[in-house]
Design a protein around this motif. Structure first.
Motif, PDB file in Angstrom:
ATOM      1  N   LEU A   5      20.602 -15.796  -7.582  1.00  0.00           N
ATOM      2  CA  LEU A   5      20.187 -14.742  -8.114  1.00  0.00           C
ATOM      3  C   LEU A   5      21.270 -13.382  -8.025  1.00  0.00           C
ATOM      4  O   LEU A   5      21.360 -12.687  -8.781  1.00  0.00           O
ATOM      5  CB  LEU A   5      18.768 -14.333  -7.870  1.00  0.00           C
ATOM      6  N   ASP A   6      21.784 -13.741  -7.100  1.00  0.00           N
ATOM      7  CA  ASP A   6      23.009 -12.718  -6.649  1.00  0.00           C
ATOM      8  C   ASP A   6      24.152 -12.701  -7.850  1.00  0.00           C
ATOM      9  O   ASP A   6      24.557 -11.722  -8.361  1.00  0.00           O
ATOM     10  CB  ASP A   6      23.582 -12.750  -5.173  1.00  0.00           C
ATOM     11  N   VAL A   7      24.547 -13.836  -8.257  1.00  0.00           N
ATOM     12  CA  VAL A   7      25.459 -14.324  -8.975  1.00  0.00           C
ATOM     13  C   VAL A   7      25.114 -13.570 -10.523  1.00  0.00           C
ATOM     14  O   VAL A   7      25.524 -12.910 -11.276  1.00  0.00           O
ATOM     15  CB  VAL A   7      25.822 -15.890  -9.264  1.00  0.00           C
ATOM     16  N   TYR A   8      23.351 -13.963 -10.787  1.00  0.00           N
ATOM     17  CA  TYR A   8      22.795 -13.503 -12.020  1.00  0.00           C
ATOM     18  C   TYR A   8      23.092 -11.944 -12.027  1.00  0.00           C
ATOM     19  O   TYR A   8      23.286 -11.121 -13.183  1.00  0.00           O
ATOM     20  CB  TYR A   8      21.407 -13.854 -12.112  1.00  0.00           C
ATOM     21  N   GLU A   9      22.640 -11.266 -10.866  1.00  0.00           N
ATOM     22  CA  GLU A   9      22.622  -9.701 -10.808  1.00  0.00           C
ATOM     23  C   GLU A   9      23.973  -9.362 -11.162  1.00  0.00           C
ATOM     24  O   GLU A   9      24.022  -8.332 -11.994  1.00  0.00           O
ATOM     25  CB  GLU A   9      22.301  -9.345  -9.355  1.00  0.00           C
ATOM     26  N   ALA A  10      25.088  -9.710 -10.802  1.00  0.00           N
ATOM     27  CA  ALA A  10      26.392  -9.285 -10.989  1.00  0.00           C
ATOM     28  C   ALA A  10      26.633  -9.322 -12.699  1.00  0.00           C
ATOM     29  O   ALA A  10      27.354  -8.591 -13.159  1.00  0.00           O
ATOM     30  CB  ALA A  10      27.229  -9.998 -10.071  1.00  0.00           C
ATOM     31  N   HIS A  11      26.260 -10.442 -12.806  1.00  0.00           N
ATOM     32  CA  HIS A  11      26.659 -10.882 -14.351  1.00  0.00           C
ATOM     33  C   HIS A  11      25.704  -9.889 -15.501  1.00  0.00           C
ATOM     34  O   HIS A  11      26.201  -9.487 -16.071  1.00  0.00           O
ATOM     35  CB  HIS A  11      26.185 -12.405 -14.464  1.00  0.00           C
ATOM     36  N   LEU A  12      24.619  -9.813 -14.914  1.00  0.00           N
ATOM     37  CA  LEU A  12      23.799  -9.171 -15.785  1.00  0.00           C
ATOM     38  C   LEU A  12      23.696  -7.690 -15.769  1.00  0.00           C
ATOM     39  O   LEU A  12      23.512  -6.702 -16.540  1.00  0.00           O
ATOM     40  CB  LEU A  12      22.157  -9.481 -15.649  1.00  0.00           C
ATOM     41  N   SER A  13      24.905  -7.130 -14.790  1.00  0.00           N
ATOM     42  CA  SER A  13      25.053  -5.960 -14.690  1.00  0.00           C
ATOM     43  C   SER A  13      26.301  -5.463 -15.831  1.00  0.00           C
ATOM     44  O   SER A  13      26.495  -4.184 -15.996  1.00  0.00           O
ATOM     45  CB  SER A  13      25.590  -5.191 -13.362  1.00  0.00           C
ATOM     46  N   HIS A  60      19.274  -5.700 -12.138  1.00  0.00           N
ATOM     47  CA  HIS A  60      19.616  -6.090 -13.562  1.00  0.00           C
ATOM     48  C   HIS A  60      18.879  -7.324 -13.628  1.00  0.00           C
ATOM     49  O   HIS A  60      18.417  -7.241 -14.990  1.00  0.00           O
ATOM     50  CB  HIS A  60      21.117  -6.006 -13.380  1.00  0.00           C
ATOM     51  N   VAL A  61      18.680  -8.095 -12.776  1.00  0.00           N
ATOM     52  CA  VAL A  61      17.730  -9.277 -12.937  1.00  0.00           C
ATOM     53  C   VAL A  61      16.349  -8.990 -13.162  1.00  0.00           C
ATOM     54  O   VAL A  61      15.736  -9.328 -14.198  1.00  0.00           O
ATOM     55  CB  VAL A  61      17.630 -10.175 -11.731  1.00  0.00           C
ATOM     56  N   SER A  62      15.881  -8.122 -12.663  1.00  0.00           N
ATOM     57  CA  SER A  62      14.488  -7.271 -12.904  1.00  0.00           C
ATOM     58  C   SER A  62      14.552  -6.701 -14.226  1.00  0.00           C
ATOM     59  O   SER A  62      13.317  -7.115 -15.137  1.00  0.00           O
ATOM     60  CB  SER A  62      14.092  -6.177 -11.929  1.00  0.00           C
ATOM     61  N   ALA A  63      15.297  -6.119 -15.018  1.00  0.00           N
ATOM     62  CA  ALA A  63      15.194  -5.348 -15.947  1.00  0.00           C
ATOM     63  C   ALA A  63      15.345  -6.397 -17.290  1.00  0.00           C
ATOM     64  O   ALA A  63      14.828  -6.468 -18.239  1.00  0.00           O
ATOM     65  CB  ALA A  63      16.632  -4.382 -16.555  1.00  0.00           C
ATOM     66  N   TRP A  64      16.336  -7.661 -17.075  1.00  0.00           N
ATOM     67  CA  TRP A  64      16.404  -8.818 -17.946  1.00  0.00           C
ATOM     68  C   TRP A  64      15.039  -9.487 -17.884  1.00  0.00           C
ATOM     69  O   TRP A  64      14.651  -9.823 -18.989  1.00  0.00           O
ATOM     70  CB  TRP A  64      17.560  -9.471 -17.259  1.00  0.00           C
ATOM     71  N   TRP A  65      14.548  -9.686 -16.938  1.00  0.00           N
ATOM     72  CA  TRP A  65      13.093 -10.311 -16.813  1.00  0.00           C
ATOM     73  C   TRP A  65      12.126  -9.614 -17.454  1.00  0.00           C
ATOM     74  O   TRP A  65      11.303 -10.271 -18.307  1.00  0.00           O
ATOM     75  CB  TRP A  65      12.871 -10.727 -15.277  1.00  0.00           C
ATOM     76  N   ASP A  66      12.197  -8.536 -17.299  1.00  0.00           N
ATOM     77  CA  ASP A  66      10.940  -7.572 -17.989  1.00  0.00           C
ATOM     78  C   ASP A  66      10.988  -7.857 -19.569  1.00  0.00           C
ATOM     79  O   ASP A  66      10.189  -7.713 -20.127  1.00  0.00           O
ATOM     80  CB  ASP A  66      11.030  -6.172 -17.651  1.00  0.00           C
ATOM     81  N   LYS A  92       6.785 -14.864  -5.136  1.00  0.00           N
ATOM     82  CA  LYS A  92       8.241 -14.242  -4.630  1.00  0.00           C
ATOM     83  C   LYS A  92       8.584 -13.495  -5.559  1.00  0.00           C
ATOM     84  O   LYS A  92       9.878 -13.496  -5.884  1.00  0.00           O
ATOM     85  CB  LYS A  92       8.964 -15.579  -4.250  1.00  0.00           C
ATOM     86  N   ALA A  93       7.686 -12.617  -6.324  1.00  0.00           N
ATOM     87  CA  ALA A  93       8.182 -11.516  -7.201  1.00  0.00           C
ATOM     88  C   ALA A  93       9.430 -10.855  -6.771  1.00  0.00           C
ATOM     89  O   ALA A  93      10.290 -10.361  -7.507  1.00  0.00           O
ATOM     90  CB  ALA A  93       7.032 -10.739  -7.783  1.00  0.00           C
ATOM     91  N   TYR A  94       9.439 -10.661  -5.287  1.00  0.00           N
ATOM     92  CA  TYR A  94      10.472  -9.660  -4.877  1.00  0.00           C
ATOM     93  C   TYR A  94      11.622 -10.128  -5.264  1.00  0.00           C
ATOM     94  O   TYR A  94      12.718  -9.474  -5.197  1.00  0.00           O
ATOM     95  CB  TYR A  94      10.136  -9.701  -3.334  1.00  0.00           C
ATOM     96  N   MET A  95      11.966 -11.563  -5.307  1.00  0.00           N
ATOM     97  CA  MET A  95      13.441 -12.153  -5.601  1.00  0.00           C
ATOM     98  C   MET A  95      13.790 -11.401  -6.982  1.00  0.00           C
ATOM     99  O   MET A  95      15.061 -11.517  -6.984  1.00  0.00           O
ATOM    100  CB  MET A  95      13.151 -13.506  -5.654  1.00  0.00           C
ATOM    101  N   ILE A  96      12.763 -11.232  -7.980  1.00  0.00           N
ATOM    102  CA  ILE A  96      13.315 -10.606  -9.249  1.00  0.00           C
ATOM    103  C   ILE A  96      13.185  -8.870  -8.893  1.00  0.00           C
ATOM    104  O   ILE A  96      14.234  -8.393  -9.395  1.00  0.00           O
ATOM    105  CB  ILE A  96      12.306 -11.260 -10.145  1.00  0.00           C
ATOM    106  N   LYS A  97      12.185  -8.866  -8.625  1.00  0.00           N
ATOM    107  CA  LYS A  97      12.166  -7.198  -8.620  1.00  0.00           C
ATOM    108  C   LYS A  97      13.033  -6.458  -7.800  1.00  0.00           C
ATOM    109  O   LYS A  97      13.527  -5.338  -8.046  1.00  0.00           O
ATOM    110  CB  LYS A  97      10.596  -6.794  -8.063  1.00  0.00           C
ATOM    111  N   ASP A  98      13.826  -7.077  -6.650  1.00  0.00           N
ATOM    112  CA  ASP A  98      14.537  -6.276  -5.740  1.00  0.00           C
ATOM    113  C   ASP A  98      15.939  -6.375  -6.480  1.00  0.00           C
ATOM    114  O   ASP A  98      16.903  -5.790  -5.737  1.00  0.00           O
ATOM    115  CB  ASP A  98      14.519  -7.127  -4.336  1.00  0.00           C
ATOM    116  N   ARG A  99      16.182  -7.021  -7.426  1.00  0.00           N
ATOM    117  CA  ARG A  99      17.541  -6.959  -7.933  1.00  0.00           C
ATOM    118  C   ARG A  99      17.357  -6.252  -9.377  1.00  0.00           C
ATOM    119  O   ARG A  99      16.770  -6.664 -10.408  1.00  0.00           O
ATOM    120  CB  ARG A  99      18.090  -8.557  -8.162  1.00  0.00           C
TER     121      ARG A  99
END
Lengths: 210, 215
Positions: free
Chosen positions: B143-151, B190-196, B181-188
């Motif tokens: 998810l860290d990789v996803y966060e960087a990519h989705l930024s 760009h991942v959170s915005a993409w998920w929403d 474990k919603a925090y794994m998404i919510k705490d990131r």
């Protein structure tokens, strides 16, 4: 400009892409990534493949990773050149896709840890290896059935579905010492003998120089 | 004859269902009772020899593996609904890349969390705490990789929603819900915005409304 493949010729996943290039007659250049010194985890390489895995390709402005995705891209782009790897109709292609998924989700998920344990881990987990062999037996039983009525996995023609299995199958037959799981199955054995006799595979084996 | 999807109440079949709904393709569903072992019976094994869901029957044509079904539907119905494969061969290459990342890198640790947190007691095996911890760590690194990519990219394959995004819906829905474990998404961010974004698409809401596992 020639496509650059980043990886090691002896590594399984890059071999998937190399084999696709060889079957399609696509010119390429291999840029060696030294897995023994963990070059794939260094910042410069992570820019190419953020998960720190091989292979990655660079083709002019296009960059891609995931060996199966790369293979699909080139098989699609060069559909009219070399071996037809995706079938002729949408329906045929979807069956090729189906068996490519099977390789990723059923075959590789057991073969990869088997190879890592047997070939690359000095004191491997014996119980885990036995468990994985039982799983692989069940998967190969399904293949044995499929190949009883089909020359290749997706039907009458060789395709990406067969090609995608070849690097893993090579480990099974060689370093992992599990060849009897193949030779004891008439149809899987016939299939492996046929696909590993293909000129592109022989060329890849020459390049790998085991 | 209308396309049939077997096993709609489970997660993997929902990859196929959401794609069919996005593309406006009519279909029927056929329940498969996993608890009664229906998936291991000869009648089902004739449709899916590995005994897993989904299986799809489209007239005389049979196909299994949810991501293969997604590709089939997206290609067959290319001219209707959103283009989930992108416009060019190069776009499609990026879609395939992230579809494969989902299958090979995102899914395995999330599957461990799903089985050991949601289904261990139901399926009758001991929940492996060490595996749960390791799987969460692995998924976190992914998810860290996803966060960087989705930024830098609105959706995984570019500025268009694709099969690659949709493939993540069913099991991530488990992650933010019953797995806890919603925090794994919510705490990131760009991942959170993409998920929403992707989880609020009408096609996904309809999938959940109609095919959520009966309580």
């Amino acid at each position: 400009m020639v496509v650059k493949l980043f990886g090691q010729i002896k590594a399984g996943n890059p071999q998937r892409v190399l084999l696709c290039f060889l079957e399609k007659g696509i010119e390429f250049e291999v840029i060696h990534v030294d897995l023994n010194t963990f070059e794939q985890k260094k910042p410069e390489y992570l820019l190419r493949q953020p998960f720190g895995q091989v292979p990655a390709i660079e083709d002019g402005d296009l960059k891609l990773f995931e060996s199966r995705a790369i293979s699909r891209y080139y098989a699609t782009k060069y559909a009219d050149q070399g071996t037809d790897l995706l079938g002729k109709t949408l329906e045929q292609r979807a069956i090729v896709e189906q068996w490519m998924e099977v390789e990723a989700n059923y075959f590789n998920v057991v073969v990869l840890p088997l190879v890592i344990n047997i070939v690359f881990t000095p004191k491997f987990d014996v119980a885990l290896v036995e468990e994985l062999k039982v799983k692989l037996d069940k998967v190969l039983d399904v293949y044995e059935n499929q190949l009883a009525t089909n020359r290749y996995l997706a039907g009458a023609e060789f395709s990406l579905a067969d090609l995608t299995h070849m690097p893993g199958m090579r480990y099974i037959m060689n370093e992992a010492g599990l060849g009897s799981m193949i030779t004891s199955r008439e149809n899987v054995n016939r299939w492996w003998n046929e696909i590993s006799a293909r000129p592109a595979w022989k060329k890849l084996m020459e390049m790998a120089a085991y | 004859m209308v396309l049939k999807v077997y096993g709609p109440h489970f997660a993997s079949p929902k990859r196929a269902l959401v794609t069919l709904i996005e593309k406006g393709v009519p279909f029927e569903t056929v329940p498969v009772d996993l608890m009664k072992g229906e998936h291991k019976q000869p009648a089902y094994l004739a449709l899916q020899p590995f005994g897993t869901v989904p299986a799809v029957v489209d007239g005389d044509y049979k196909i299994f593996e949810s991501r293969a079904v997604m590709r089939y539907v997206a290609e067959k119905y290319r001219s209707q609904g959103p283009d989930l494969l992108g416009k060019t061969v190069e776009d499609r290459g990026q879609v395939e890349q992230w579809l494969d990342v989902e299958a090979t890198t995102f899914h395995p640790p999330l599957l461990n969390l799903t089985l050991h947190i949601m289904f261990a007691s139901v399926m009758g095996f001991p929940s492996d705490e060490k595996l749960i911890k390791e799987s969460e760590e692995k998924l976190s690194a992914v998810l860290d990789v996803y966060e960087a990519h989705l930024s830098k990219s609105k959706y995984l394959a570019g500025d268009f929603v694709s099969l690659a995004d949709l493939a993540h819906l069913p099991f991530t829905d488990y992650l933010v819900g019953p797995i806890g474990k919603a925090y794994m998404i919510k705490d990131r961010k760009h991942v959170s915005a993409w998920w929403d974004d992707i989880s609020s698409r009408p096609a996904w809401k309809e999938t959940l409304e109609k095919y959520s596992f009966p309580a």
